[in-house]
Design a protein around this motif. Structure first.
Motif, short mmCIF file in Angstrom:
data_model
loop_
_atom_site.label_atom_id
_atom_site.label_comp_id
_atom_site.label_asym_id
_atom_site.label_seq_id
_atom_site.Cartn_x
_atom_site.Cartn_y
_atom_site.Cartn_z
N ASP A 1 0.82 -1.22 0.00
CA ASP A 1 0.00 0.00 0.00
C ASP A 1 0.85 1.26 0.00
N THR A 2 2.13 1.15 -0.33
CA THR A 2 3.02 2.31 -0.39
C THR A 2 3.65 2.41 -1.77
N TYR A 3 4.21 3.58 -2.04
CA TYR A 3 5.02 3.77 -3.24
C TYR A 3 6.45 4.10 -2.80
N ARG A 4 7.39 3.63 -3.58
CA ARG A 4 8.79 3.98 -3.35
C ARG A 4 9.35 4.70 -4.57
N MET A 5 10.17 5.71 -4.32
CA MET A 5 10.89 6.38 -5.38
C MET A 5 12.38 6.15 -5.16
N TYR A 6 13.02 5.51 -6.14
CA TYR A 6 14.46 5.28 -6.11
C TYR A 6 15.13 6.33 -7.00
N TYR A 7 16.19 6.96 -6.52
CA TYR A 7 16.83 8.00 -7.30
C TYR A 7 18.33 8.08 -7.00
N ARG A 8 19.07 8.58 -7.97
CA ARG A 8 20.51 8.81 -7.78
C ARG A 8 20.70 10.16 -7.12
N ALA A 9 21.56 10.19 -6.09
CA ALA A 9 21.94 11.43 -5.44
C ALA A 9 23.44 11.60 -5.57
N ASP A 10 23.88 12.84 -5.81
CA ASP A 10 25.30 13.08 -6.03
C ASP A 10 25.65 14.49 -5.54
N ALA A 11 26.20 14.56 -4.33
CA ALA A 11 26.52 15.86 -3.73
C ALA A 11 27.93 16.32 -4.06
N SER A 12 28.75 15.42 -4.63
CA SER A 12 30.16 15.77 -4.85
C SER A 12 30.44 16.29 -6.24
N ARG A 13 29.44 16.30 -7.10
CA ARG A 13 29.65 16.65 -8.50
C ARG A 13 29.28 18.10 -8.75
N HIS A 14 30.24 18.91 -9.15
CA HIS A 14 30.02 20.34 -9.35
C HIS A 14 30.32 20.72 -10.79
N ARG A 15 29.52 21.63 -11.33
CA ARG A 15 29.67 22.02 -12.73
C ARG A 15 30.01 23.50 -12.90
N ASP B 1 32.62 25.37 -11.70
CA ASP B 1 34.00 25.84 -11.62
C ASP B 1 34.90 24.92 -12.42
N LYS B 2 36.16 25.32 -12.56
CA LYS B 2 37.09 24.56 -13.39
C LYS B 2 37.69 23.36 -12.66
N THR B 3 37.39 23.22 -11.40
CA THR B 3 37.95 22.11 -10.62
C THR B 3 36.83 21.18 -10.21
N MET B 4 36.12 20.67 -11.20
CA MET B 4 35.00 19.78 -10.94
C MET B 4 35.46 18.55 -10.20
N THR B 5 34.81 18.24 -9.10
CA THR B 5 35.08 17.02 -8.37
C THR B 5 34.33 15.87 -9.04
N PRO B 6 35.02 14.80 -9.43
CA PRO B 6 34.33 13.69 -10.07
C PRO B 6 33.21 13.16 -9.19
N GLY B 7 32.04 13.01 -9.75
CA GLY B 7 30.92 12.52 -8.96
C GLY B 7 31.01 11.02 -8.75
N LYS B 8 30.56 10.57 -7.60
CA LYS B 8 30.51 9.14 -7.33
C LYS B 8 29.07 8.65 -7.30
N GLY B 9 28.23 9.36 -6.58
CA GLY B 9 26.81 9.03 -6.58
C GLY B 9 26.44 7.89 -5.64
N VAL B 10 25.25 7.99 -5.07
CA VAL B 10 24.65 6.92 -4.28
C VAL B 10 23.20 6.78 -4.72
N ILE B 11 22.60 5.65 -4.40
CA ILE B 11 21.20 5.42 -4.73
C ILE B 11 20.37 5.50 -3.46
N CYS B 12 19.34 6.34 -3.52
CA CYS B 12 18.50 6.60 -2.35
C CYS B 12 17.06 6.14 -2.62
N VAL B 13 16.29 6.04 -1.53
CA VAL B 13 14.89 5.69 -1.66
C VAL B 13 14.05 6.63 -0.80
#
Length: 482
Positions: A56-70, A72-84
């Protein structure tokens, strides 16, 4: 009546003859923000999401990525995690449960359900409705993994879970592609097989490029399909097909699923267009300064824009693609007209209407603010079966369907008229002439499930081959059952 008996007025495949009728696309209604991604492990690159009904519930699965910046010139490579996130109010709003599985910044108090050492760009989750699926594989997920050219290139990895929280890696799928997109799957009960839709490229000359080794800078991103009866042995069918003569432009996602109210496929691919030649437009937009900065550093990521179209298919291989936008970035503000707009969450669900006494609606979700600030997932709605309709203006029009065999004892319609408009339904012989006693009174109103009344019972026609004639006046017909 069974859903498989429902005829959708989404195309002209059931029409034998028509006069002054057009197939009209209906754009969605913007609703509430269903989920705000404002935790420290989330960020501006949240996306590639799916919604799944579990009990009787719904789940939303999504990628989260707090380390990826666009920006500036020193973009930190994103790694990403999967959240619900979970919804207990029928898909209207979502909350983030405390899963306690993976540590982030010194604590496990988060909603992360999957993490890995290597980068996660996509991780598509699907609930398997195949009755023969093993219990511990009911939740399936696919993720791109680049092993490098010396180790086999890019693979599509299959993950499985019994509860949707604890995913284990299973094996690589035996299909060829680049997979750098949201690769999706669905079970087709009609043909008893899985459909997999995934990313690869082709050249402007039509030649397939199925790996990064074959990639050329001017290649076109495309959607491919493979099928399997058991999720292990796959047949590659190549690119999905469109109508002859349609423009060959890049499609970034596909979001193809089975529409739950009828035996048909529906997809919401994102279109990509680098407007570098017309980038002067950005000077007049609220985010013009940011476009200019990103263009200077990252090129196309500052000049490309995206929108969403809609396509449908009866067999999962050949699609009726509408080239008019289904979703656009919308009125210019500080958060849109950017590369990454209009990515929808995978799949559609039914939700209760906000209006008392009104029928359920179809809800779907789209990410906002992508690449700009923390992403929100917003809900949108359309009426049941209401993506398209057969429409006639006030002067009137008519449709005669192709012959079919009557299998039911009643007829119901999903339709809408104006106060002066109306619709009349006739059951006809194969010659198109109305059968005696089988022409309805003129119907008016706006209903997703109105019975059609005739003088004689429909049950007397069971097993007969008939046609239907709809006479419409300032009226929409969305679907019908008989």
């Amino acid at each position: 009546m069974e859903h498989k008996k429902r005829i959708l007025c989404w195309d002209t495949s059931m029409i034998a003859e028509s006069k002054d009728i057009r197939v009209e696309m209906h754009r969605p209604v913007k609703k509430n923000i269903a989920l705000t991604c404002d935790n420290e492990w989330e960020g501006v690159h949240n996306g590639y999401a799916a919604i799944i009904k579990v009990g009787d519930t719904y789940r939303m699965y999504y990628r989260a990525d707090a380390s990826r910046h666009r920006m500036d010139k020193t973009m930190t490579p994103g790694k990403g995690v999967i959240c619900v996130a979970e919804s207990r109010d029928g898909g209207i709003t979502f909350r983030k449960p405390n899963i306690g599985k993976y540590e982030y910044n010194g604590t496990k108090n988060n909603n992360i359900v999957y993490d890995r050492v290597k980068n996660i760009d996509n991780f598509s989750v699907f609930y398997d409705t195949n009755p023969d699926c093993p219990k511990d594989e009911k939740f399936k997920a696919l993720s791109e993994l680049n092993l490098g050219p010396s180790n086999g290139g890019t693979k599509l990895v299959y993950f499985a879970s019994e509860d949707g929280y604890d995913f284990r890696e299973m094996y690589y799928l035996d299909v060829r592609g680049t997979f750098d997109s949201y690769n999706v799957m669905t079970w087709d009960e009609n043909t008893k097989q899985y459909f997999l839709y995934y990313r690869a490229f082709h050249g402007k000359d039509g030649e397939d490029h199925l790996s990064w080794h074959d990639f050329r800078p001017d290649d076109i991103r495309d959607i491919r399909v493979a099928t399997s009866p058991d999720f292990k042995n796959w047949i590659e069918h190549g690119r999905i097909s469109f109508m002859e003569g349609q423009e060959d432009y890049p499609l970034y996602t596909n979001q193809i699923s089975k529409y739950h109210r009828a035996d048909t496929f529906i997809g919401f691919p994102v279109r990509y267009n680098d407007r570098v030649a017309e980038q002067r437009n950005f000077h007049f937009m609220p985010l013009g300064d940011r476009h200019e900065k990103v263009t200077e550093v990252w090129g196309r990521e500052g000049t490309a824009v995206t929108d969403c179209i809609i396509m449908t298919s009866n067999d999962g291989f050949t699609f009726d693609r509408r080239d008019e936008a289904f979703l656009t970035p919308g009125v210019e503000n500080r958060n849109n007209w950017w590369y990454g707009n209009c990515y929808t969450v995978y799949d559609l669900i039914e939700t209760e209407s906000e209006e008392e006494g009104a029928p359920n609606e179809i809800s779907f979700y789209m990410g906002e603010n992508y690449r700009i600030k923390n992403v929100n997932f917003r809900r949108y709605t359309v009426r049941l079966d209401g993506f398209f309709s057969w429409y006639a203006p006030y002067k009137g029009g008519s449709v005669l369907t192709k012959p079919f065999t009557v299998e039911a004892e009643e007829m119901r319609v999903n339709f809408a008229t104006s106060a002066l408009g109306g619709m009349t339904v006739s059951i006809c012989g194969e010659d198109g002439e109305a059968l005696e006693g089988y022409t309805s009174y003129e119907m008016f109103g706006d209903s997703v499930d109105r019975p059609v009344e005739f003088e004689k019972p429909i049950s007397a026609l069971k097993g007969s081959s008939v046609c239907l004639k709809f006479a419409l006046k300032d009226a929409h017909l969305y679907s019908f059952e008989i």
